[in-house]
Design an enzyme around this catalytic site. Structure first.
Site, short mmCIF file in Angstrom:
data_model
loop_
_atom_site.label_atom_id
_atom_site.label_comp_id
_atom_site.label_asym_id
_atom_site.label_seq_id
_atom_site.Cartn_x
_atom_site.Cartn_y
_atom_site.Cartn_z
CG ASP A 1 -11.71 -8.76 4.25
OD1 ASP A 1 -10.96 -8.82 3.25
OD2 ASP A 1 -11.86 -7.71 4.91
CB CYS B 1 -9.14 -4.22 -0.09
SG CYS B 1 -9.98 -2.80 -0.85
CG HIS C 1 -11.94 -3.20 3.35
ND1 HIS C 1 -10.79 -3.59 2.70
CD2 HIS C 1 -12.29 -4.24 4.15
CE1 HIS C 1 -10.46 -4.80 3.11
NE2 HIS C 1 -11.35 -5.22 3.98
CE1 TYR D 1 -8.47 0.00 -0.23
CE2 TYR D 1 -6.36 0.38 -1.27
CZ TYR D 1 -7.24 -0.47 -0.64
OH TYR D 1 -6.89 -1.76 -0.40
CD1 TRP E 1 -3.34 -0.65 0.71
CD2 TRP E 1 -2.10 -2.34 1.48
NE1 TRP E 1 -4.14 -1.77 0.76
CE2 TRP E 1 -3.40 -2.82 1.22
CE3 TRP E 1 -1.14 -3.22 1.97
CZ2 TRP E 1 -3.78 -4.14 1.44
CZ3 TRP E 1 -1.51 -4.54 2.19
CH2 TRP E 1 -2.81 -5.00 1.93
#
Length: 687
Positions: free
Chosen positions: A358, A277, A335, A514, A241
Site C-alpha cells: 500500500d 489512494c 480504500h 471517500y 484530500w
C-alpha cells in the site's frame, strides 16, 4: 601462435530476445530480458573464426554504480559447453564461419536493473576487451525458480503484461469501476521506474547495499511502496484530500499512470500534485508490473484507518446524534491498495503468494510512510506479528466501530458494532472487465469457528450484534439518485418486541469524501416522539435537494446518511449509516469508421448535462494508444445548457493491432472526474 581474435561487430538480437522474453512492447531498440531465462547474442569476428580450446571468451556483467562480486552486482563467467541454472553462464548455440551465436543465462535470483556487458577475448594469454553495450534485466514470472513465478499463463498475462485495467470505487452498496491505463510498456516508463529505484533514500545512503538487495521482490515492493508517495523522499505523488486542487491536478482527473510518471521525471523528481489512494495504487501497479512483479489493484469497502493499533475505530457523536468533525480514526468509504505475487523466504512457511502493498501514506512503517508487503494469508489467520504491517491491514478489514454519543450529563454512551468494515474486497477479473470478489482471501465467514479462532489469536474481542429482538433501524435508498436531481432516502424502523416503544429519531445527511471526511449538512429531520407499536414497522422519508447538496458535493459524489434511534425510557441507542453515491451521467463513446492499424480513426464523445444550470469550462481528456499530446485534451468553446449535449470528435492513428482501450475523462465547473471508456479492436494493416 594463433593471431588474436578480433571482434568486428556484434548483435544483441533485441527483436528476437525481447519477443521471447515478452518485453517487445517496450520496443526493440535495446535488449530487455527476464532473469533465469537464456538470451542470444551473435558475435562477428574479423580475420579468423573462433576456435574452441584456442580462444578463451570471458563475459562480465555489472549493475549499479559500484559493482562487487560478493554483492551479486558483478559476475565473470567463461564461455562453456552448456548453461548452468543457478549462476551467470554462457554456451555456444551455433557457429558459422566467423560468426558465433551464443546463449547467456542469468540466475533466477539475479539483481534486476541496468547491466553493462563486456567480453574479454584471449589467445595464448594475450587478448582484448570489448564492450558489448547495456541491457535491462527484469523479474520473470515465467521462470519456475524465480521468486515471482506464477503457474497460470492467464494470470501472468493479466498481472504483468496487461496495460489497461479497472479500479473499483463507489460504496459497498454501489460498486462501480473506473478504467485505468497502467501503460507499463509505453515510452520511457521502464527507464522512469529504474530511475525511481535510484532515487530512493536507501540507494542514496548505501548504493552497494541497495543494489545487492534488488534480487528480492520483497525489498523492491517495499521501496516502491515508499517512493510512490513523497512523504519521506523525492517520491512521485503528493496526496491531498481537502478538495483544493487548483495548484495541481485533481486526483479524479487522472485516467492513467503514464502522464504522472512522465511529469515526475520531466520536472526533476518533484512530486506530482495530487494523488489519492487509487492513484497511488495504480501508479505502484504500473511500476511493479514494469519491473516484472505480478501486481493487481484491490479495493476494500468500509476500510478502517486504525491509528492507535487497538483494532477499534472510535467515532464521536454530539447530543443530537451528529458525527463530530476531527475524528482522526476514520472509516474510508473505500480504500485501494495493491497485491503483488511473490515468495516470502524471510518468513516461516505458508505465507507465499499475494502480498498487500500500500503506497498511500497513512501510517509509518519502520519510520517510513509505506505499508507491506503484507502476506494476505497472515491477515486471514490473524498472525499480527509477522512482517510487514499485518496488524494495520488486519484492522482495515476487521476493526470494530465504536460510536460514543454525548449525554446530557456530559458522559458518553458507547455503542460498538462489529462486522461493519472490510466488505466486498474487489479486483478486476482475469481477462475481462468484470469484478472478482476476493474477501474470502482476507477473512473467514462471519461468525464461523475459524473467524473466532483468528480473533482469539489476534487478541481481538469481537462484539457480536444484538439479537433480532429489540429496536432496529435500516436506511434504504430510492431509485434515480442522479446528480442534478432531488431524491429521497428512508429510515426503516422496526420494533421487534411485544411492548410499545417511545423513541427519538435523528435522521440526517451530509456530503462526505471517500476517506470519511464530513462536509456540510444537506438534509436533516429530528422527530422527538416516535411511538412504535409492538412488532410494528415505520418508514420515515428524508428529501435530499440538489439545491442543498449541489455546491458542497465533492468529486467523490458521496453523501453520508445516518439514522439514530434513541429510546426515551432506557436510553438504548440504535444507529445505522449508509454512504449514498450520487450518479454522474455516462459518457458515450462512438467509433466512426473501421478501426484498422495505422489508419485514421475518429471517436465521438458525448455527455448530456444533467444539471439545472449550464456547464462552463467543459473539457474531455482522452487516453489511448496512438493519441498525440494535442489530441488528448479537447476543450469546448461555449457553455453547455441544461439537458444539452457536450460533444467532441477525436481523430487518431492506432499504431498497433489488437484490443485497445480509449479512456475518457470529462471535467467542467460543476461536474468533475466523470469517466468512461470504450474497448476498440484494431484490425491488422491489410497486406
Amino acid at each position: 601462435m594463433a593471431e588474436d581474435l578480433q571482434l568486428e561487430t556484434w548483435d544483441l538480437e533485441c527483436e528476437r530476445n525481447n519477443r521471447e522474453h515478452r518485453t517487445s512492447e517496450n520496443g526493440n531498440e535495446r535488449l530487455i530480458v527476464r532473469r533465469g531465462q537464456p538470451f542470444t547474442i551473435t558475435l562477428h569476428f574479423s580475420g579468423r573464426e573462433y576456435q574452441e580450446g584456442v580462444d578463451q571468451l570471458t563475459f562480465h556483467v555489472e549493475t549499479g554504480p559500484c559493482p562487487i562480486e560478493t554483492s551479486g552486482t558483478r559476475s565473470l563467467f567463461p564461455l562453456s559447453c552448456s548453461l548452468e541454472e543457478a549462476v551467470w553462464s554462457s554456451a555456444v548455440e551455433h557457429q558459422e564461419g566467423t560468426s558465433l551465436t551464443l546463449s547467456i543465462s542469468s540466475p533466477p535470483d539475479a539483481r534486476i536493473g541496468r547491466y553493462r556487458l563486456t567480453m574479454d577475448a584471449a589467445t595464448d594469454h594475450q587478448g582484448s576487451s570489448f564492450s558489448l553495450g547495456e541491457f535491462v534485466l527484469l523479474f520473470n514470472p515465467w521462470c519456475p525458480a524465480d521468486s515471482v513465478s506464477l503457474e497460470s499463463e492467464e494470470q501472468r498475462v493479466e498481472y504483468v503484461l496487461t496495460q489497461h485495467g479497472q479500479i473499483y470505487q463507489g460504496s459497498k452498496d454501489y460498486i462501480y469501476s473506473i478504467p485505468w491505463n497502467f501503460g507499463q510498456f509505453e515510452d520511457d516508463i521502464l527507464d522512469i521506474c529504474l530511475q525511481l529505484l535510484d532515487t530512493n533514500p536507501k540507494f542514496l545512503r548505501n548504493q552497494d547495499k541497495d543494489c545487492s538487495r534488488r534480487n528480492s521482490p520483497v525489498y523492491i515492493s517495499r521501496v516502491v511502496s515508499a517512493m510512490v508517495n513523497c512523504n519521506d523522499d523525492q517520491g512521485i505523488l503528493l496526496g491531498r484530500w481537502d478538495n483544493q486542487y487548483d495548484d495541481g491536478v485533481s486526483p479524479m482527473a487522472w485516467n492513467g499512470s503514464v502522464d504522472i510518471l512522465q511529469r515526475w521525471q520531466k520536472y526533476g523528481c518533484q512530486p506530482v500534485r495530487y494523488g489519492q489512494c487509487w492513484v497511488f495504487a495504480a501508479v505502484a501497479c504500473t511500476v511493479l508490473r514494469s519491473l516484472g512483479i505480478p501486481t493487481r489493484v484491490v479495493t476494500n469497502y468500509n476500510s478502517a484507518h486504525d491509528t492507535n493499533g487497538n483494532l477499534v475505530i472510535e467515532q464521536y457523536l454530539d447530543e443530537n446524534g451528529k458525527l463530530q468533525q476531527g475524528n482522526r480514526e476514520l472509516i474510508w468509504n473505500y480504500h485501494c491498495w495493491n497485491e503483488s505475487w511473490m515468495t516470502r523466504p524471510d518468513l516461516p512457511g505458508g505465507y507465499d503468494g499475494w502480498q498487500a502493498v500500500d503506497p498511500t501514506p497513512q501510517e509509518k512503517s519502520e519510520g517510513v510512510y509505506c505499508c507491506g508487503p503484507t502476506p494476505v494469508r497472515a491477515v486471514k489467520e490473524g498472525d499480527l506479528k509477522l512482517k510487514y504491517d499485518v496488524k494495520f491491514v488486519f484492522a482495515e478489514v476487521n476493526a470494530d466501530v465504536a460510536y460514543l454519543m454525548l449525554q446530557s450529563d456530559m458522559s458518553r454512551k458507547r455503542t460498538t458494532y462489529s462486522s461493519l468494515v472490510g466488505k466486498h474486497i474487489s479486483t478486476k477479473s482475469i481477462g475481462r472487465d468484470a469484478k472478482e470478489d476476493i474477501t474470502h482471501n482476507y477473512k473467514y465467514p462471519e461468525d464461523s469457528e475459524e473467524e473466532r479462532s483468528v480473533f482469539e489469536k489476534a487478541k481481538h474481542q469481537k462484539v457480536y450484534p444484538p439479537s433480532e429482538k429489540g429496536l432496529k433501524v435500516k436506511i434504504k435508498a430510492s431509485e434515480g439518485m442522479n446528480n442534478g436531481c432531488d431524491f429521497d432516502v428512508f429510515a426503516v424502523i422496526n420494533n421487534n418486541t411485544d411492548t410499545e416503544r417511545r423513541c427519538r429519531l435523528m435522521f440526517g445527511a451530509r456530503t462526505v469524501t471517500y476517506n470519511g471526511t464530513l462536509g456540510p449538512e444537506c438534509g436533516s429531520k429530528d422527530l422527538l416522539n416516535v411511538n412504535l407499536e409492538p412488532y410494528a414497522e415505520r418508514v420515515v422519508p428524508l428529501r435530499i435537494l440538489y439545491e442543498k447538496y449541489g455546491d458542497c458535493l465533492t468529486q467523490d459524489n458521496m453523501i453520508k446518511v445516518m439514522a439514530l434511534l434513541k429510546e426515551h425510557e432506557t436510553n438504548e441507542i440504535v444507529l445505522e449509516s449508509r454512504n449514498i453515491y450520487v450518479k454522474n451521467p455516462d459518457i458515450k463513446v462512438r467509433i466512426l469508421g473501421e478501426p484498422v492499424q495505422k489508419r485514421r480513426l475518429v471517436a465521438e464523445l458525448t455527455l448530456k448535462n444533467p444539471l439545472p444550470t449550464p456547464l462552463n469550462g467543459c473539457l474531455f481528456a482522452v487516453e489511448g494508444a496512438g493519441l498525440t499530446e494535442g489530441q488528448k485534451i479537447q476543450e469546448l468553446d461555449s457553455p453547455v445548457g441544461p439537458g444539452e449535449d457536450a460533444k467532441v470528435r477525436v481523430e487518431f492513428v492506432p499504431r498497433q493491432s489488437g484490443l485497445r482501450k480509449l479512456v475518457v475523462d470529462f471535467e467542467s465547473d460543476k461536474l468533475k472526474g466523470v469517466k468512461g471508456y470504450r474497448n476498440v479492436i484494431i484490425a491488422p494493416l491489410p497486406k
